[in-house]
Design an enzyme around this catalytic site. Sequence first.
Site, PDB file in Angstrom:
ATOM      1  N   GLU A 438      29.506  -0.365   6.295  1.00 51.85           N
ATOM      2  CA  GLU A 438      28.272  -0.120   7.031  1.00 51.85           C
ATOM      3  C   GLU A 438      28.212  -0.954   8.305  1.00 51.85           C
ATOM      4  O   GLU A 438      27.807  -0.469   9.365  1.00 51.85           O
ATOM      5  CB  GLU A 438      27.063  -0.414   6.145  1.00 51.85           C
ATOM      6  CG  GLU A 438      25.735  -0.129   6.839  1.00 51.85           C
ATOM      7  CD  GLU A 438      24.527  -0.486   5.982  1.00 51.85           C
ATOM      8  OE1 GLU A 438      23.394  -0.227   6.425  1.00 51.85           O
ATOM      9  OE2 GLU A 438      24.713  -1.040   4.872  1.00 51.85           O
ATOM     10  N   GLU A 553      17.739   4.677   8.707  1.00 51.18           N
ATOM     11  CA  GLU A 553      18.878   4.873   7.798  1.00 51.18           C
ATOM     12  C   GLU A 553      19.511   6.210   8.167  1.00 51.18           C
ATOM     13  O   GLU A 553      18.946   7.273   7.928  1.00 51.18           O
ATOM     14  CB  GLU A 553      18.409   4.878   6.338  1.00 51.18           C
ATOM     15  CG  GLU A 553      17.806   3.565   5.857  1.00 51.18           C
ATOM     16  CD  GLU A 553      18.865   2.528   5.482  1.00 51.18           C
ATOM     17  OE1 GLU A 553      20.072   2.801   5.685  1.00 51.18           O
ATOM     18  OE2 GLU A 553      18.494   1.451   4.981  1.00 51.18           O
TER      19      GLU A 553
END
Length: 591
Positions: A438, A553
């Site tokens: 990530e 997100e």
Amino acid sequence: MPKNKMVPVILCLLLIFGSLPALEIAKADNGRLTITATSLNVRQGPGLSYPVAGSVKKGEKYSIIKQEGDWIQINLDGNKKGWVAEWFTEMQANVQPAVTQIPRSTPGSVTANGLRVRKGPGTEFQVIGSLNSGQAVEIVNSNNKWTEVRTSAMQGWVAKEFIITVQDSKETGTPVNNGNSITKSVVTADSLNVREKPSTNAKTIGSLKRGAEVSVFSQSNGWAEITYSGKKAWVSDQFLKVNKNTPSDKKQPYSPASQYSGTVTASQLYVRNRNALDGKVIGTITQGQSFQIIEEVNNWVKIEYKPGKTGWAAGWFFEKTKNGPVISPNQPVKNSSVNILHDGTNIRKGPSTGSAVVSRANQGDAFEVISVKNDWYEISLRNGTTGFVAGWIVSIQGNSGQIEKPGAEMHTKNRTIVIDPGHGGRDNGTTGVRGTLEKSLTLKTAQLVYDKLKASGTNVIMTRNNDSYISLGSRVSTAHYQNADAFISLHFDSTNDRSVRGMTTYYYNSNQKPLGEQIHSSVISKTMLKDRGTRFGDYHVLRENRQNAILVELGYLSNPAEEMLVSTSQYQQAVANGIFDGLARYFKNNN
């Protein structure tokens, strides 16, 4: 069977198989794929910007024609063809590259100065460097409009028309650069470090004294490639000056007077007698002052800082704007041409979007400019007639100025935006099914957002520019210190259920909600990701933030298909475009 009877049979077989199209053989070699998405759009070209030509269903199998980047061309029913996204397919055989007639690792040479190198084959991809005329390259890949090249400094894609190959050289008689230097430069620093790699963290292997002459093979991101003790090495290009006794000096790009002006962004900036840090200080200028840029060399700009007095200042402390010649309505133009930037560009009968379309042009097409009428170029068409093309969707070469139409950038210009790539350093964030980190993905996406906003005149700050750990408190403090108009924290999601997918945007208080809603809807429209909504989130970077802050997100790394999607450059570019448009819409509605 008797020999005299076999001869006609063999001849018939040769005729039958010899008449089969070459494409059919290629299809067998390229294999087949299976659709893995429930319903997948088929597009007319290899990209999300192309029109939808139909759809295919999960489990259906199709023959592969070729592949370009993350897109695969397939055979549909009948003689129809279309393009599908690779990340929603499963291939049963290796797909051959979408290219072509150029073998891998072919030597080539650049034919234009300042040729932009991009991350992918298209103008929508980020610029990562530039090449100069005569520079040697290694051709890695190619399609009908773009060529992937490699130098010791970088690897990326350039417009195919500006690369000459060995085969081209034989046909035209144009020599291909054999790797010899393209410029001769002189060291301007008292002692210039020579490094193994183009980085201040790289090992120092020697130094050069003032006045030393070096051969520069390539330049990228502020570094120049040279030869030192018989090996390739790197030096900072800001301490090099082109040797004016060599013809190569003519290749150095500069900004002529009246083309560019610059506004000082530093509180106080020295003006020096030459373009180097060790040049004598001859004056000072202050933040907010604007000057015509007379010349630009190696990130230094020459300005008239006082009436009749000129000097050099560090170009990275200027915000440059292009002036261009003033264009009056119905102005006749000589020695100018337009280059088409997008496939399917409309050529109209008159200078208006309401006028009838008389022709269409594709990326790379060029037309002579006859006149400029309002914001439109009147161009000469190949059939002997004339037409009009919107000035803001083409590039111009020659005497005429580039027409710029105000767009979303007018709403983000001079705003201060803090982009926060989530995680970093010892904090990896989540890890995808296929191993995607990530922290790496948020940084890549943030850099694209940064580039998009910076190009529009926005004051952009990133909480981190590399793989480093930054505390949550420091991220929030950056927003407070910069008095940010917006703080956007970028993340990617994860859950134990691998079927979950989509994008979610969070806010903490009601004042942050409108920003979140505008950016969320804009990114969704650009990426077509599943919409999981804008909702309350109790996150430190939102809760403790006095500025307008949201957390986004951008998809689930725990979903294998979505992990592949969000890792593509096309998706990340779409996110950057969506955030930019969302911010513009928000500021437009909240001025």
